[in-house]
Design an enzyme around this catalytic site. Structure first.
Site: not given
Length: 291
Positions: A191, A241
Site C-alpha cells: 500500500s 500510506h
C-alpha cells in the site's frame, strides 16, 4: 450538452485530454503522448516522420517523462502484480518466509527462535515487506489499486521511471513506518508503494492540466480510509500510506519537470538520489535510536 468538457483522445475516445499533437493537432492522452522537440506528437505522426534520416534513437517514441514508449505500456505493472501474488502464495506455503520478509525494527521470538530486524542490519526488510501480504483480501485490494493507478502512470512515465517511483515510494513508506512505529510490530503490504503511485498521479494530472477535483477526491478518500479503524487483528499502517504518498509526489515532481534532453535526465537522477538519501537518513536515525 456540456461544452466545457475536454475532447477525447483520438485513439482512446473515453479519455478526456487537453493536450494535442503538435503536427496534426488531434487530442492525445498520456499513453499516446510522445515527446518531440516542441510539445508532443501522436504515434501516427511519429511513425510518419520516422524516415527523416535521423538516428533510430532520435526517432524512438518517448513518453511524457522521456522514457521509451513500450509495445506493452503496462508490462511492468503486470510483472509487479505477478511478483506480489507469487510472494503471497509462497508465504502461505511457508509462514516462516513471511517473518523473514516483513518489516520489523527489532528482533522477536518466533517458534522459539530469535528473528532479527532492521536495527540489527537486515535493511532488506524495508523493501521485501513491500511485496509481502498474508491475507487474500489484502493482496487483492492492493493489486487492484496497483493496476488501476499504476497502469496509466507506467504508460505516461516509461518503465524505468515508473519502477523508480514504485520502489522509492515503497522505501519512503517503510522508512516512516520504521521511524514512528513500535519496533517489535511487523508491517507488510504494497500500500505504501501504491500510495506513492497515487502521489505521482496527482503531479501528472497537474502537469497535463486535467481537472484536479476527481484526483484530489480520490487522495482524500484513501487517506480517510487509512485512519478509519477496521477492527480485528489487522491495523492499517498510516505511516506507510503517508510516507509513500509524499515520496511518490516528490519523485513525480522530478520525473515530470518541464525540461528536455540531458537537463531532464539530470533533474530526474538528482531527484531520485535526493529522495533515496533522505529515506536513508531517516532509517539510520532510527537505527541509532534502537541500538
Amino acid at each position: 450538452m456540456d461544452t466545457d468538457r475536454l475532447p477525447g483522445c483520438y485513439r482512446h475516445p473515453d479519455r478526456d485530454t487537453g493536450i494535442r499533437c503538435t503536427r496534426c493537432e488531434r487530442p492525445i492522452c498520456p499513453e499516446c503522448m510522445i515527446s518531440a522537440s516542441v510539445g508532443f506528437q501522436c504515434p501516427d505522426c511519429v511513425r510518419a516522420g520516422s524516415g527523416t534520416g535521423h538516428s533510430p534513437a532520435a526517432n524512438a517514441p518517448r513518453t511524457l517523462a522521456g522514457g521509451v514508449v513500450a509495445a506493452d505500456p503496462h508490462l511492468l505493472t503486470k510483472t509487479l502484480i505477478g511478483i506480489n501474488v507469487a510472494v503471497f502464495l509462497a508465504a502461505l506455503a511457508a509462514p516462516a518466509l513471511a517473518v523473514r520478509l516483513a518489516l520489523l525494527g527489532r528482533y522477536v521470538e518466533f517458534l522459539g527462535a530469535p528473528v532479527e530486524g532492521v536495527s540489527t542490519g537486515e535493511y532488506y526488510r524495508l523493501l521485501t515487506s513491500v511485496f509481502l501480504h498474508t491475507e487474500w483480501w489484502h493482496v487483492i485490494s492492493n493489486m487492484i489499486g496497483l493496476w488501476v493507478i499504476g497502469g496509466p502512470l507506467e504508460a505516461a512515465l516509461g518503465r524505468s521511471r515508473y519502477l523508480a517511483v514504485y520502489l522509492l515510494s515503497g522505501l519512503g513508506g517503510s522508512a516512516l513506518v520504521y521511524l514512528l512505529t513500535e519496533p517489535y510490530a511487523a508491517t507488510l503490504g504494497a500500500s505504501g508503494a501504491v500510495f506513492g503511485l497515487l502521489g505521482a498521479t496527482v503531479v501528472l494530472a497537474r502537469r497535463l492540466r486535467y481537472e484536479m477535483r476527481p484526483v484530489i477526491t480520490m487522495v482524500v478518500l484513501m487517506l480517510v480510509l487509512t485512519f478509519v479503524p477496521l477492527g480485528g487483528h489487522f491495523t492499517v499502517s498510516w505511516q506507510a500510506h503517508v510516507g509513500g504518498l509524499i515520496t511518490g509526489a516528490l519523485v513525480g515532481l522530478g520525473m515530470l519537470t518541464p525540461a528536455t534532453g540531458r537537463n531532464r535526465t539530470v533533474i530526474q537522477g538528482v531527484t531520485c538520489a535526493g529522495v533515496f538519501l533522505l529515506a536513508a537518513a531517516v532509517i539510520l536515525l532510527r537505527t541509532a535510536e534502537l541500538t
